[in-house]
Scaffold this active site. Structure first.
Site, PDB file in Angstrom:
ATOM      1  N   MET A  51      70.551  84.159  66.840  1.00  0.00           N
ATOM      2  CA  MET A  51      71.438  83.855  67.985  1.00  0.00           C
ATOM      3  C   MET A  51      72.617  83.062  67.441  1.00  0.00           C
ATOM      4  O   MET A  51      72.443  82.249  66.524  1.00  0.00           O
ATOM      5  CB  MET A  51      70.732  82.983  69.011  1.00  0.00           C
ATOM      6  CG  MET A  51      69.284  83.320  69.295  1.00  0.00           C
ATOM      7  SD  MET A  51      68.570  82.204  70.531  1.00  0.00           S
ATOM      8  CE  MET A  51      66.847  82.671  70.449  1.00  0.00           C
ATOM      9  N   HIS A  72      65.217  90.059  65.303  1.00  0.00           N
ATOM     10  CA  HIS A  72      65.643  90.298  66.688  1.00  0.00           C
ATOM     11  C   HIS A  72      67.057  89.744  66.845  1.00  0.00           C
ATOM     12  O   HIS A  72      67.246  88.527  66.831  1.00  0.00           O
ATOM     13  CB  HIS A  72      64.630  89.590  67.607  1.00  0.00           C
ATOM     14  CG  HIS A  72      64.948  89.637  69.058  1.00  0.00           C
ATOM     15  ND1 HIS A  72      64.252  88.887  69.996  1.00  0.00           N
ATOM     16  CD2 HIS A  72      65.875  90.341  69.765  1.00  0.00           C
ATOM     17  CE1 HIS A  72      64.741  89.124  71.197  1.00  0.00           C
ATOM     18  NE2 HIS A  72      65.728  89.986  71.093  1.00  0.00           N
ATOM     19  N   MET A  89      69.942  88.793  68.859  1.00  0.00           N
ATOM     20  CA  MET A  89      70.435  88.465  70.209  1.00  0.00           C
ATOM     21  C   MET A  89      71.900  88.071  70.106  1.00  0.00           C
ATOM     22  O   MET A  89      72.291  86.947  70.408  1.00  0.00           O
ATOM     23  CB  MET A  89      69.606  87.323  70.803  1.00  0.00           C
ATOM     24  CG  MET A  89      68.273  87.804  71.343  1.00  0.00           C
ATOM     25  SD  MET A  89      67.107  86.446  71.507  1.00  0.00           S
ATOM     26  CE  MET A  89      66.572  86.328  69.814  1.00  0.00           C
ATOM     27  N   ASP A 144      58.104  90.251  74.098  1.00  0.00           N
ATOM     28  CA  ASP A 144      58.600  88.973  73.577  1.00  0.00           C
ATOM     29  C   ASP A 144      58.907  88.023  74.727  1.00  0.00           C
ATOM     30  O   ASP A 144      59.787  88.298  75.543  1.00  0.00           O
ATOM     31  CB  ASP A 144      59.876  89.284  72.769  1.00  0.00           C
ATOM     32  CG  ASP A 144      60.443  88.076  72.043  1.00  0.00           C
ATOM     33  OD1 ASP A 144      59.857  86.980  72.125  1.00  0.00           O
ATOM     34  OD2 ASP A 144      61.494  88.248  71.389  1.00  0.00           O
ATOM     35  N   GLY A 145      58.178  86.919  74.769  1.00  0.00           N
ATOM     36  CA  GLY A 145      58.469  85.875  75.743  1.00  0.00           C
ATOM     37  C   GLY A 145      57.254  85.497  76.569  1.00  0.00           C
ATOM     38  O   GLY A 145      56.719  86.316  77.318  1.00  0.00           O
ATOM     39  N   GLY A 149      66.829  83.593  74.577  1.00  0.00           N
ATOM     40  CA  GLY A 149      67.620  82.418  74.205  1.00  0.00           C
ATOM     41  C   GLY A 149      66.796  81.232  73.767  1.00  0.00           C
ATOM     42  O   GLY A 149      67.226  80.456  72.928  1.00  0.00           O
ATOM     43  N   PHE A 150      65.605  81.096  74.333  1.00  0.00           N
ATOM     44  CA  PHE A 150      64.797  79.906  74.044  1.00  0.00           C
ATOM     45  C   PHE A 150      63.320  80.259  74.002  1.00  0.00           C
ATOM     46  O   PHE A 150      62.878  81.161  74.716  1.00  0.00           O
ATOM     47  CB  PHE A 150      65.016  78.837  75.129  1.00  0.00           C
ATOM     48  CG  PHE A 150      66.462  78.423  75.240  1.00  0.00           C
ATOM     49  CD1 PHE A 150      66.985  77.458  74.376  1.00  0.00           C
ATOM     50  CD2 PHE A 150      67.295  79.021  76.169  1.00  0.00           C
ATOM     51  CE1 PHE A 150      68.327  77.101  74.447  1.00  0.00           C
ATOM     52  CE2 PHE A 150      68.641  78.667  76.246  1.00  0.00           C
ATOM     53  CZ  PHE A 150      69.159  77.701  75.392  1.00  0.00           C
ATOM     54  N   SER A 194      56.806  84.169  66.218  1.00  0.00           N
ATOM     55  CA  SER A 194      58.242  83.861  66.204  1.00  0.00           C
ATOM     56  C   SER A 194      58.440  82.462  65.644  1.00  0.00           C
ATOM     57  O   SER A 194      58.000  81.472  66.235  1.00  0.00           O
ATOM     58  CB  SER A 194      58.813  83.938  67.618  1.00  0.00           C
ATOM     59  OG  SER A 194      60.067  83.286  67.640  1.00  0.00           O
ATOM     60  N   HIS A 250      58.513  87.272  63.126  1.00  0.00           N
ATOM     61  CA  HIS A 250      59.603  87.578  64.053  1.00  0.00           C
ATOM     62  C   HIS A 250      60.693  86.519  63.901  1.00  0.00           C
ATOM     63  O   HIS A 250      60.431  85.320  64.014  1.00  0.00           O
ATOM     64  CB  HIS A 250      59.047  87.584  65.478  1.00  0.00           C
ATOM     65  CG  HIS A 250      60.022  87.968  66.539  1.00  0.00           C
ATOM     66  ND1 HIS A 250      60.313  89.279  66.871  1.00  0.00           N
ATOM     67  CD2 HIS A 250      60.779  87.201  67.371  1.00  0.00           C
ATOM     68  CE1 HIS A 250      61.196  89.304  67.855  1.00  0.00           C
ATOM     69  NE2 HIS A 250      61.502  88.055  68.179  1.00  0.00           N
ATOM     70  N   MET A 295      61.778  92.377  76.728  1.00  0.00           N
ATOM     71  CA  MET A 295      61.846  90.920  76.911  1.00  0.00           C
ATOM     72  C   MET A 295      61.079  90.548  78.180  1.00  0.00           C
ATOM     73  O   MET A 295      61.373  91.059  79.265  1.00  0.00           O
ATOM     74  CB  MET A 295      63.296  90.442  77.053  1.00  0.00           C
ATOM     75  CG  MET A 295      64.131  90.468  75.779  1.00  0.00           C
ATOM     76  SD  MET A 295      63.411  89.648  74.339  1.00  0.00           S
ATOM     77  CE  MET A 295      63.164  87.976  74.933  1.00  0.00           C
ATOM     78  N   ASP A 306      64.386  85.218  65.170  1.00  0.00           N
ATOM     79  CA  ASP A 306      65.315  85.280  66.302  1.00  0.00           C
ATOM     80  C   ASP A 306      66.708  84.829  65.877  1.00  0.00           C
ATOM     81  O   ASP A 306      66.913  83.669  65.522  1.00  0.00           O
ATOM     82  CB  ASP A 306      64.799  84.390  67.437  1.00  0.00           C
ATOM     83  CG  ASP A 306      63.572  84.988  68.090  1.00  0.00           C
ATOM     84  OD1 ASP A 306      63.678  86.117  68.612  1.00  0.00           O
ATOM     85  OD2 ASP A 306      62.512  84.353  68.057  1.00  0.00           O
TER      86      ASP A 306
HETATM   87  C1  DX5 Z   1      63.413  84.173  72.964  1.00  0.00           C
HETATM   88  C2  DX5 Z   1      63.017  84.806  71.661  1.00  0.00           C
HETATM   89  C3  DX5 Z   1      61.571  84.781  71.448  1.00  0.00           C
HETATM   90  C4  DX5 Z   1      60.916  83.425  71.492  1.00  0.00           C
HETATM   91  C5  DX5 Z   1      59.591  83.624  72.148  1.00  0.00           C
HETATM   92  O1  DX5 Z   1      64.714  84.478  73.246  1.00  0.00           O
HETATM   93  O2  DX5 Z   1      63.447  86.138  71.568  1.00  0.00           O
HETATM   94  O3  DX5 Z   1      61.186  85.486  70.284  1.00  0.00           O
HETATM   95  O4  DX5 Z   1      60.751  82.819  70.243  1.00  0.00           O
HETATM   96  O5  DX5 Z   1      59.023  82.392  72.334  1.00  0.00           O
HETATM   97  P1  DX5 Z   1      57.753  82.150  73.263  1.00  0.00           P
HETATM   98  O6  DX5 Z   1      56.633  82.967  72.691  1.00  0.00           O
HETATM   99  O7  DX5 Z   1      57.557  80.682  73.112  1.00  0.00           O
HETATM  100  O8  DX5 Z   1      58.119  82.559  74.657  1.00  0.00           O
HETATM  101 ZN    ZN Z   2      62.597  87.316  69.861  1.00  0.00          ZN
END
Ligand code: DX5
Ligand code: ZN
Length: 227
Positions: free
Chosen positions: A37, A66, A68, A176-177, A142-143, A8, A33, A137, A35
């Site tokens: 948002m 992805h 969000m 993811d996460g 979000g982060f 990601s 990947h 998830m 993200d």
């Molecule tokens: C979070 C994202 C993820 C994020 C994962 O909302 O969807 O893709 O980048 O980050 P890590 O692997 O650091 O948890």
């Molecule tokens: Zn993601």
């Protein structure tokens, strides 16, 4: 089914995304990947179609986008045109999920649905036969850099059952996460086959090597699981 790694870029240096992509590709990344948002549904703001278009020019592996965001239907065409090979949308924001999944497929893009940690696997039942993949998830979205939620392992097992019951054995589960060298083998043993990792790769000193190491750890677990 082998295990695939989707770094990601959320945790990469946004001023040097081309270098980030090249490094993880050298390390054996299977997807990039991305993200998306924009401050609704999740609090953060990241990137949109123009950046995906630029990534598409430099990436050799497919882009996994992805979404969000609320009302993702408004942006499906733009992300498909920008070069997304896979797009996933959150169950939680879509009253007409079936329509959205088929709209993604009609654009020639693989369609995935995403479950937040508090969304039960059962929410998939009526759509499980239609999807190309499911994204579980393992943190609240979000982060990057958050801690893996351990309950996600049994969630992956439940999602696998729902997909298999729907006759969709071919659809992989992406997770993811909080995926790192410790959690990767656990989620693979539970049935995950596409592993997203942000901080574990891009906050390391050597993203190429971190990708390679994560893939090796994950692949080792898939062999053990299928024995
Ligand atoms: C979070 C994202 C993820 C994020 C994962 O909302 O969807 O893709 O980048 O980050 P890590 O692997 O650091 O948890
Ligand atoms: Zn993601």
């Amino acid at each position: 089914m082998t295990v695939q790694i989707a770094p990601s870029i959320l945790s990469a240096d946004f001023a040097a995304l081309g270098d980030a992509v090249a490094a993880v590709e050298r390390g054996g990344a299977d997807f990039i990947h991305v993200d998306v948002m924009y401050g609704h549904f999740v609090p953060n703001i990241t990137i949109g179609p123009p950046v995906v278009r630029s990534l598409k020019r430099v990436a050799r592996v497919p882009l996994d986008v992805h979404l969000m965001i609320e009302e993702p239907d408004r942006y499906l065409e733009a992300f498909a045109a920008a070069g997304a090979a896979m797009m996933s949308v959150h169950v939680e924001v879509l009253p007409h999920l079936h329509r959205t999944v088929h709209a993604i497929k009609a654009l020639g893009v693989k369609a995935g649905v995403v479950l937040n940690p508090s969304t039960p696997a059962g929410a998939l039942e009526a759509i499980a036969g239609d999807v190309d993949f499911v994204l579980v998830m393992s943190v609240n979205p979000g982060f990057g850099g958050q801690t893996f939620i351990p309950r996600s392992e049994s969630k992956v097992r439940e999602v696998r059952r729902v997909l298999d019951l729907a006759g969709n054995e071919a659809a992989p589960i992406e997770i993811d996460g909080g995926i790192d060298m410790h959690t990767a083998p656990r989620v693979v043993a539970a049935g995950a086959r596409i592993l997203v990792a942000g901080a574990a790769i891009f906050h390391s000193t050597d993203p190429e090597r971190a990708t390679r190491d994560l893939k090796a750890a994950a692949s080792g677990a898939v062999q053990t699981a299928s024995r």
